[in-house]
Enzyme design. Sequence first.
Site, PDB file in Angstrom:
ATOM      1  N   GLU A 198      -8.532   4.961   3.985  1.00  0.00           N
ATOM      2  CA  GLU A 198      -8.196   4.031   2.893  1.00  0.00           C
ATOM      3  C   GLU A 198      -8.164   4.851   1.606  1.00  0.00           C
ATOM      4  O   GLU A 198      -9.200   5.209   1.054  1.00  0.00           O
ATOM      5  CB  GLU A 198      -9.236   2.906   2.793  1.00  0.00           C
ATOM      6  CG  GLU A 198      -9.255   1.961   3.975  1.00  0.00           C
ATOM      7  CD  GLU A 198      -8.242   0.830   3.843  1.00  0.00           C
ATOM      8  OE1 GLU A 198      -7.450   0.861   2.873  1.00  0.00           O
ATOM      9  OE2 GLU A 198      -8.255  -0.078   4.692  1.00  0.00           O
ATOM     10  N   GLU A 256       0.828  -1.203   0.000  1.00  0.00           N
ATOM     11  CA  GLU A 256       0.000   0.000   0.000  1.00  0.00           C
ATOM     12  C   GLU A 256       0.870   1.265   0.000  1.00  0.00           C
ATOM     13  O   GLU A 256       0.853   2.058   0.936  1.00  0.00           O
ATOM     14  CB  GLU A 256      -0.962  -0.040   1.192  1.00  0.00           C
ATOM     15  CG  GLU A 256      -1.857  -1.282   1.154  1.00  0.00           C
ATOM     16  CD  GLU A 256      -2.768  -1.436   2.361  1.00  0.00           C
ATOM     17  OE1 GLU A 256      -2.870  -0.488   3.154  1.00  0.00           O
ATOM     18  OE2 GLU A 256      -3.388  -2.512   2.511  1.00  0.00           O
TER      19      GLU A 256
END
Length: 483
Positions: free
Chosen positions: A378, A174
């Site tokens: 997110e 990520e």
Amino acid sequence: LSLCSVYGQTYKQVKIYLNSPADIQILASRGLEFDHYRFEKDNTITVFVNDDEFQLLKTSGFKYDVLISDWYEYYNNQPKLTEEQKAELLERNRIEMNVSGFGFGSMGGFYTLSEMIAELDNMRALYPNLITAKQSIGNSIENRPIYYVKISDNPDIDENEPEVLYTALIHAREPESMMQMIYFMYYLLENYNTDPTVQYLVDNRELYFIPCINPDGYEYNRSTNPNGGGMWRKNRRNNGGSYGIDLNRNFGPYAYWNAPNGGSSTIPSSDTYRGTAPFSEPETNSIKNFLAGRKIKNTLNYHTYSNLLIYPYGALDRETPDSLIFREYAVDMTKYNGYTYGTDMQTVGYSTRGNSDDYMYDGDTVLNSGKIFAMTPEVGSTGFWPSQSEIIPLAVENLYPNIYYAFIAGEYVTLTDPNFNKPYYNPGETVLMNPIIKNKGLSTGYNLSVQLTSLSAYANVIAGSYNVDSIKARNTHTLTSSL
């Protein structure tokens, strides 16, 4: 030489057809414990699976469609920015945002671990009066340091100022979580002398940054996929036949780590394997010890992806006793980027036991440093490795939430009733106003000065300045004036 032989297991993106959300638990019981999915209105979930998981899916009895048959091939065929296009984007960013230190890295546009560390060193060299030199909070399972830095007006002094923490890359695949953080740091440093808001925050807060909690996993992705796209998520603990613990399923307390709602795997090869016990990993222990030595008020633990802002509880199927505070902050923070907010169950539709937010909110942090209002953004909507052209826009769209959360670590006084107690004025009328101000922040505000004015076309404005000695955290205060 096939991509599979170079990278080990391949990953596929699949759409799985279910009858109801309850089927997710059936999949989990068969070893398919997923993350980053939503139960859609057409009774489907879309997820990434590795080769082992795909074999389990094929024997599960559930119908599925393969959307991307080989993630690595798909990623490597995505269009890349030319050097001229990169230079154009960086120049536009310099002009519009006054950020010039931030750039593209060599791993698909993202910084490698060594490049990220070099950026921390560069910030210290350029702005020694605003940022500390990097320091380690502990080492990873493969003995790599986990670095943090602090931005403040007296960075090398531990001042009595509200403290806020930003973390990233607890999941190794990520990288935008880290990129937006480095961007935010440059934004603070480079705009300090010209932006009063930035200067106020740097002068009155201590902002801590941990840009890579999982250096081993991130470096492993560089070693297997030097051009980006690596899908390793966990740390690199040798489980004896498989590798890795999902660090965001490894936090305590035990009641959350072992909550009955699922949300982590007990299978060592799974991407969501929780480990043998809470804090079994040096990485999560380092975070625990770091928090114990500080007085952090609030934290943003950055992840990608799904355009979400998630707050506790993740392990429990309910909100916290402070749900109204979390909701208030989430409404304000998503005002400009439009992210969906709520708990795990309210956003993605599944539990996450042993996550960092639950621990920080009311784990043993309450005994050591107090309750920490921790949330998980997110970032992005296009996957774990967004395109190069998205790197800067995704960072920019999270500037406001980052700044807002720095404010509420201390005092953050706002007018809660902008229309006061009267919806309109009559011509020539003298209006008695009772505006209410609220300290949304997590610290007491002192020596506040409030200037009252009116934009009414019917009333003569009698300007009034009101001094308020203090407003406690989360409290309101009523002012009175006659206009």
